[in-house]
Scaffold this active site. Structure first.
Site, PDB file in Angstrom:
ATOM      1  N   ASP A   1       0.827  -1.114  -0.013  1.00 49.59           N
ATOM      2  CA  ASP A   1       0.459   0.224   0.179  1.00 49.59           C
ATOM      3  C   ASP A   1       0.669   1.470  -0.155  1.00 49.59           C
ATOM      4  OD1 ASP A   1      -1.835   2.415   0.427  1.00 49.59           O
ATOM      5  OD2 ASP A   1      -2.985   0.788   2.027  1.00 49.59           O
TER       6      ASP A   1
ATOM      7  N   ASN B   1       3.099   3.115 -10.095  1.00 49.40           N
ATOM      8  CA  ASN B   1       1.372   3.258 -10.974  1.00 49.40           C
ATOM      9  C   ASN B   1       0.815   3.362 -10.269  1.00 49.40           C
ATOM     10  OD1 ASN B   1      -0.247   2.016 -13.602  1.00 49.40           O
ATOM     11  ND2 ASN B   1      -0.458   1.423 -11.651  1.00 49.40           N
TER      12      ASN B   1
ATOM     13  N   SER C   1       0.665  12.188 -15.657  1.00 46.08           N
ATOM     14  CA  SER C   1      -0.322  12.169 -16.700  1.00 46.08           C
ATOM     15  C   SER C   1      -0.635  13.284 -17.311  1.00 46.08           C
ATOM     16  CB  SER C   1      -2.327  11.992 -15.969  1.00 46.08           C
ATOM     17  OG  SER C   1      -3.272  12.768 -16.262  1.00 46.08           O
TER      18      SER C   1
ATOM     19  N   TYR D   1      -5.785  15.671  -8.191  1.00 46.74           N
ATOM     20  CA  TYR D   1      -5.281  14.800  -9.507  1.00 46.74           C
ATOM     21  C   TYR D   1      -4.511  15.597  -9.638  1.00 46.74           C
ATOM     22  CZ  TYR D   1      -5.044  11.231 -12.707  1.00 46.74           C
ATOM     23  OH  TYR D   1      -4.594  10.425 -13.463  1.00 46.74           O
TER      24      TYR D   1
ATOM     25  N   LYS E   1      -0.518  15.674  -9.742  1.00 43.53           N
ATOM     26  CA  LYS E   1       0.696  14.698 -11.206  1.00 43.53           C
ATOM     27  C   LYS E   1       2.288  16.090 -11.895  1.00 43.53           C
ATOM     28  CE  LYS E   1      -1.630  10.886 -11.828  1.00 43.53           C
ATOM     29  NZ  LYS E   1      -0.803   9.812 -11.242  1.00 43.53           N
TER      30      LYS E   1
ATOM     31  N   VAL F   1      -7.546   6.293 -20.813  1.00 39.67           N
ATOM     32  CA  VAL F   1      -6.749   4.525 -20.613  1.00 39.67           C
ATOM     33  C   VAL F   1      -8.300   3.869 -20.558  1.00 39.67           C
ATOM     34  CG1 VAL F   1      -5.963   2.629 -20.718  1.00 39.67           C
ATOM     35  CG2 VAL F   1      -4.853   4.429 -21.480  1.00 39.67           C
ATOM     36  N   ARG F   2      -9.349   2.620 -21.075  1.00 39.03           N
ATOM     37  CA  ARG F   2      -9.659   2.179 -20.433  1.00 39.03           C
ATOM     38  C   ARG F   2     -10.070   1.439 -19.311  1.00 39.03           C
ATOM     39  NH1 ARG F   2     -10.547   1.821 -25.632  1.00 39.03           N
ATOM     40  NH2 ARG F   2     -10.327  -0.285 -25.729  1.00 39.03           N
ATOM     41  N   THR F   3     -10.390   1.811 -18.278  1.00 32.78           N
ATOM     42  CA  THR F   3     -10.043   1.156 -16.983  1.00 32.78           C
ATOM     43  C   THR F   3     -10.481   1.847 -15.963  1.00 32.78           C
ATOM     44  OG1 THR F   3      -7.919   3.072 -15.872  1.00 32.78           O
ATOM     45  CG2 THR F   3      -7.184   1.279 -17.277  1.00 32.78           C
TER      46      THR F   3
HETATM   47  P1  NAP Z   1      -7.172   1.981 -12.203  1.00 35.79           P
HETATM   48  O1  NAP Z   1      -7.778   1.213 -12.851  1.00 35.79           O
HETATM   49  O2  NAP Z   1      -8.299   2.527 -10.851  1.00 35.79           O
HETATM   50  O3  NAP Z   1      -5.954   1.301 -11.105  1.00 35.79           O
HETATM   51  C1  NAP Z   1      -5.557   1.625 -10.027  1.00 35.79           C
HETATM   52  C2  NAP Z   1      -4.507   1.150  -9.556  1.00 35.79           C
HETATM   53  O4  NAP Z   1      -3.856   1.885  -8.194  1.00 35.79           O
HETATM   54  C3  NAP Z   1      -4.934  -0.126  -8.585  1.00 35.79           C
HETATM   55  O5  NAP Z   1      -4.698  -1.085  -8.514  1.00 35.79           O
HETATM   56  C4  NAP Z   1      -5.745   0.473  -7.456  1.00 35.79           C
HETATM   57  O6  NAP Z   1      -5.919  -1.155  -6.263  1.00 35.79           O
HETATM   58  C5  NAP Z   1      -4.379   0.764  -6.703  1.00 35.79           C
HETATM   59  N1  NAP Z   1      -4.319   1.760  -5.717  1.00 35.79           N
HETATM   60  C6  NAP Z   1      -4.316   2.795  -5.461  1.00 35.79           C
HETATM   61  N2  NAP Z   1      -4.626   3.552  -4.751  1.00 35.79           N
HETATM   62  C7  NAP Z   1      -3.367   2.314  -3.959  1.00 35.79           C
HETATM   63  C8  NAP Z   1      -2.667   2.010  -2.653  1.00 35.79           C
HETATM   64  N3  NAP Z   1      -2.672   3.147  -1.868  1.00 35.79           N
HETATM   65  N4  NAP Z   1      -1.637   1.454  -2.689  1.00 35.79           N
HETATM   66  C9  NAP Z   1      -0.857   0.447  -3.575  1.00 35.79           C
HETATM   67  N5  NAP Z   1      -2.379   0.572  -4.958  1.00 35.79           N
HETATM   68  C10 NAP Z   1      -3.102   1.814  -5.119  1.00 35.79           C
HETATM   69  O7  NAP Z   1      -5.695   2.914 -12.560  1.00 35.79           O
HETATM   70  P2  NAP Z   1      -5.465   3.284 -14.108  1.00 35.79           P
HETATM   71  O8  NAP Z   1      -6.001   4.448 -14.995  1.00 35.79           O
HETATM   72  O9  NAP Z   1      -4.863   1.200 -14.314  1.00 35.79           O
HETATM   73  O10 NAP Z   1      -3.927   4.108 -13.542  1.00 35.79           O
HETATM   74  C11 NAP Z   1      -2.772   3.352 -13.718  1.00 35.79           C
HETATM   75  C12 NAP Z   1      -1.794   4.986 -13.793  1.00 35.79           C
HETATM   76  O11 NAP Z   1      -2.255   5.518 -14.842  1.00 35.79           O
HETATM   77  C13 NAP Z   1      -2.334   6.033 -12.080  1.00 35.79           C
HETATM   78  O12 NAP Z   1      -1.064   6.225 -12.233  1.00 35.79           O
HETATM   79  C14 NAP Z   1      -3.313   6.670 -13.278  1.00 35.79           C
HETATM   80  O13 NAP Z   1      -3.204   8.118 -12.588  1.00 35.79           O
HETATM   81  C15 NAP Z   1      -2.645   7.171 -14.805  1.00 35.79           C
HETATM   82  N6  NAP Z   1      -3.466   7.453 -15.834  1.00 35.79           N
HETATM   83  C16 NAP Z   1      -4.455   6.756 -16.600  1.00 35.79           C
HETATM   84  C17 NAP Z   1      -4.960   7.737 -17.273  1.00 35.79           C
HETATM   85  C18 NAP Z   1      -6.325   6.855 -17.889  1.00 35.79           C
HETATM   86  O14 NAP Z   1      -6.770   6.893 -18.605  1.00 35.79           O
HETATM   87  N7  NAP Z   1      -6.604   5.339 -17.586  1.00 35.79           N
HETATM   88  C19 NAP Z   1      -4.906   8.364 -17.809  1.00 35.79           C
HETATM   89  C20 NAP Z   1      -3.864   9.236 -17.265  1.00 35.79           C
HETATM   90  C21 NAP Z   1      -2.714   8.598 -16.111  1.00 35.79           C
HETATM   91  P3  NAP Z   1      -7.431  -1.159  -6.007  1.00 35.79           P
HETATM   92  O15 NAP Z   1      -8.223  -2.538  -7.442  1.00 35.79           O
HETATM   93  O16 NAP Z   1      -6.812  -1.746  -4.306  1.00 35.79           O
HETATM   94  O17 NAP Z   1      -7.757  -0.133  -5.724  1.00 35.79           O
END
Ligand code: NAP
Length: 232
Positions: free
Chosen positions: A59, A86, A140, A155, A159, A188-190
């Site tokens: 964590d 990440n 980001s 957010y 960043k 990204v689709r997440t």
């Molecule tokens: P996501 O699907 O929401 O995944 C986030 C991950 O971070 C999950 O595994 C979550 O765990 C974990 N997390 C959150 N708090 C945590 C903590 N305290 N300790 C350890 N793990 C923790 O998001 P994503 O889209 O894959 O994002 C990944 C990275 O890409 C992030 O840095 C995000 O800012 C960046 N990003 C994403 C996008 C986009 O469009 N998706 C765009 C720009 C940047 P849980 O499952 O336990 O919640």
């Protein structure tokens, strides 16, 4: 010698896909998650694909858990070649700075900024000792100074600050063959990005994986999207 990579927040989303691509490239992967069961499940998926993967609880808001993971990596795997920071949260999509609860600001910075710093502090001694390391901070475009504006202010600020951390740390460790860079995955689709996003996790992970495997003469202290420099 098999290289070792550790990814935070890797039980789902882009982090999971970064593990998958690094594993496919021949790395031993330490998939970390704040929830032990979710991490273990994700590792089972990777192992079924033939990837050598270990699951650890980490964590990022608990520096002790980062230090424990570092102890495991040093003791059991003997090295850490790449750290991919990440994990992040985005809990303020509808907030504005005038009224946002300071606790939302604190929680965001705790994860997205201090969490990264805690992980860097935990793993840098091993990287310095081995004279090799790649640190990838998943940032980001929303944190880019050139694109700042209203919407998700905590957010964004987290960043922007992460980008600053990237440049400063890259300079601090430059004598140790440790390359620190930031990357934006695009939209990204997440769960964080939502299902309307145009990019797959595979597309979003690709540049982070490239930065995790840079040659010694690769860039440092830069911000990338799709392997191209991106404005801070
Ligand atoms: P996501 O699907 O929401 O995944 C986030 C991950 O971070 C999950 O595994 C979550 O765990 C974990 N997390 C959150 N708090 C945590 C903590 N305290 N300790 C350890 N793990 C923790 O998001 P994503 O889209 O894959 O994002 C990944 C990275 O890409 C992030 O840095 C995000 O800012 C960046 N990003 C994403 C996008 C986009 O469009 N998706 C765009 C720009 C940047 P849980 O499952 O336990 O919640």
């Amino acid at each position: 010698m098999k290289r070792v990579a550790l990814v935070t927040g890797a039980n789902r989303g882009i982090g999971f896909e970064i593990c998958r691509q690094l594993g496919a490239a021949g790395y031993t992967v330490v998939l970390t998650a704040r929830d032990t069961d979710k991490g273990a499940r994700a590792v089972r998926t990777l192992r079924r694909e033939g990837i050598e993967a270990h699951s650890r609880m980490l964590d990022v808001t608990q520096p002790d858990s980062a230090r424990e993971a570092a102890g495991f990596v040093a003791g059991e795997l003997g090295r850490l070649d790449a750290l991919v920071n990440n994990a992040a949260i985005a809990i303020d999509p509808d907030e504005v700075l005038e009224t946002v609860d300071l606790d939302v600001v604190r929680r965001t910075l705790e994860t997205n900024l201090l969490g990264v710093l805690a992980c860097c502090q935990a793993f840098l001694p091993l990287m310095k000792q081995q004279g090799y390391g790649r640190i990838v901070n998943v940032s980001s475009g929303r944190g880019s100074f050139t694109k700042l504006g209203a919407g998700g202010p905590c957010y964004r600020i987290s960043k922007t600050a992460l980008n600053a951390l990237t440049v400063i740390l890259a300079d601090e460790v430059k004598e140790h063959n440790i390359l620190v860079n930031a990357v934006t995955p695009g939209w990204v689709r997440t769960r964080l990005g939502g299902m309307k996003a145009p990019r797959s996790t595979a597309e979003g992970a690709e540049a982070a994986v490239w930065l995790a495997m840079l040659p010694d003469d690769g860039p440092r202290g830069k911000f990338f999207k799709d392997r191209e420099e991106f404005p801070w």
